[in-house]
Design an enzyme around this catalytic site. Structure first.
Site, PDB file in Angstrom:
ATOM      1  N   SER A 195       0.813  -1.215   0.000  1.00  0.00           N
ATOM      2  CA  SER A 195       0.000   0.000   0.000  1.00  0.00           C
ATOM      3  C   SER A 195       0.843   1.259   0.000  1.00  0.00           C
ATOM      4  O   SER A 195       0.319   2.353  -0.115  1.00  0.00           O
ATOM      5  CB  SER A 195      -0.909   0.022   1.233  1.00  0.00           C
ATOM      6  OG  SER A 195      -0.136   0.010   2.413  1.00  0.00           O
ATOM      7  N   CYS A 196       2.156   1.122   0.158  1.00  0.00           N
ATOM      8  CA  CYS A 196       2.996   2.311   0.246  1.00  0.00           C
ATOM      9  C   CYS A 196       4.308   2.052  -0.461  1.00  0.00           C
ATOM     10  O   CYS A 196       5.190   1.406   0.086  1.00  0.00           O
ATOM     11  CB  CYS A 196       3.246   2.680   1.705  1.00  0.00           C
ATOM     12  SG  CYS A 196       4.377   4.073   1.910  1.00  0.00           S
ATOM     13  N   GLY A 197       4.448   2.574  -1.643  1.00  0.00           N
ATOM     14  CA  GLY A 197       5.645   2.316  -2.413  1.00  0.00           C
ATOM     15  C   GLY A 197       6.835   3.145  -2.014  1.00  0.00           C
ATOM     16  O   GLY A 197       7.929   2.923  -2.497  1.00  0.00           O
ATOM     17  N   CYS A 216       7.886   3.757   1.276  1.00  0.00           N
ATOM     18  CA  CYS A 216       8.425   3.471   2.590  1.00  0.00           C
ATOM     19  C   CYS A 216       9.920   3.223   2.498  1.00  0.00           C
ATOM     20  O   CYS A 216      10.396   2.497   1.644  1.00  0.00           O
ATOM     21  CB  CYS A 216       7.743   2.254   3.201  1.00  0.00           C
ATOM     22  SG  CYS A 216       5.992   2.526   3.534  1.00  0.00           S
TER      23      CYS A 216
END
Length: 290
Positions: free
Chosen positions: A114-116, A118
């Protein structure tokens, strides 16, 4: 190789009646990307099109730009202690003369689905210099073409039909022809798979194309479009403020809330044929088509 779906037992309650049934879920597994044998990052993804994912990730990071920059991609044998292959470790071999990724790109911890972004040290680290400019791309797209694309994207999502749990990214021509579609639990992975496919087929830069994503438009998705030379990005949901800022800086046309016959045009409205005030454009603001 990993499967794109998995079966699990679920308690289903309908109208007060409970019963156990098998349910089909979207698979999610970690994949480590190595470059020349050196670990670079780990991303949570839906197995499938893994080589496209690895190649697209390197395009997005500015490591490679053309097909000839990649000498080969392979799964790493002996990925487990007993010598087995999990098909969850991919090694990219760069062509001679192509610089290895800068150490600053290495993630301190894995990239989630969900978070590229990080693990990035700072915002400056993701403002990568693109190999091509999208600002001068002369493509024009009719608003009526854009309104058809979400349905065409959805109709081509085979795994979503079985699971209801995947994002999709679709690359279209300016007249609405579907050129490539990829699905993944991560919207950024779906885009990387599209871009990686284009790299491996020798299609970069993707001039004259439209990228449609099934969720929101984040800063990272705008960056990936720009790095691949895609001039138009449209999302069925909202963009972030930073996504709009980067689109404006880069000359990308950014459309959000593309639903039915409605859309919000945040930047680059001059590319929309026949749209009100399209000749003026909205480089830092937006336009709305009711």
């Amino acid at each position: 190789m990993g499967r794109v779906t998995a079966r699990r037992r679920v308690l289903r309650i309908r109208d007060g009646v409970a019963a156990h049934h098998p349910d089909t879920l979207a698979a999610e597994e970690p994949m480590e990307i190595r470059v020349g044998g050196r670990p670079l990052t780990v991303t949570m993804r839906t197995p499938g099109d893994d080589f496209d994912l690895a190649a697209g990730f390197l395009v997005s990071e500015g490591v490679v730009h053309r097909t000839r920059d990649v000498a080969g991609i392979r799964y790493c044998a002996g990925a487990t202690s007993d010598g087995g292959n999990t098909y969850n470790v991919v090694d990219v071999v760069l062509a001679p003369g192509v610089a290895a990724p800068d150490a600053s790109l290495e993630r301190n911890f894995y990239t989630t689905s969900s978070c590229g972004l990080c693990g990035k040290a700072s915002l400056d680290a993701v403002r990568t210099t693109a190999a091509w400019s999208v600002a001068q791309d002369p493509v024009r797209v009719g608003p009526e073409v854009l309104t058809m694309l979400p349905d065409r994207l959805r109709a081509a999502q085979r795994v979503f039909d079985a699971t209801g749990g995947l994002h999709a990214a679709g690359l279209f021509s300016a007249d609405g022809e579907l050129l490539c579609l990829r699905e993944d639990v991560g919207r950024h992975n779906a885009v990387d798979k599209v871009v990686g496919h284009a790299l491996r087929e020798g299609l970069l830069p993707l001039r004259g194309t439209v990228l449609i994503v099934s969720g929101r438009a984040s800063f990272e998705l705008v960056q990936k479009a720009v790095m691949a030379g895609i001039p138009v990005l449209a999302a069925v949901s909202a963009p972030s403020s930073l996504a709009v800022d980067l689109a404006a800086e880069s000359g990308l046309t950014l459309v959000g809330f593309l639903r039915g016959t409605s859309m919000n045009v945040y930047t680059g409205a001059e590319r929309l044929q026949g749209a009100p005030d399209a000749s003026i454009g909205v480089p830092s603001g937006g336009g709305v088509f009711p």
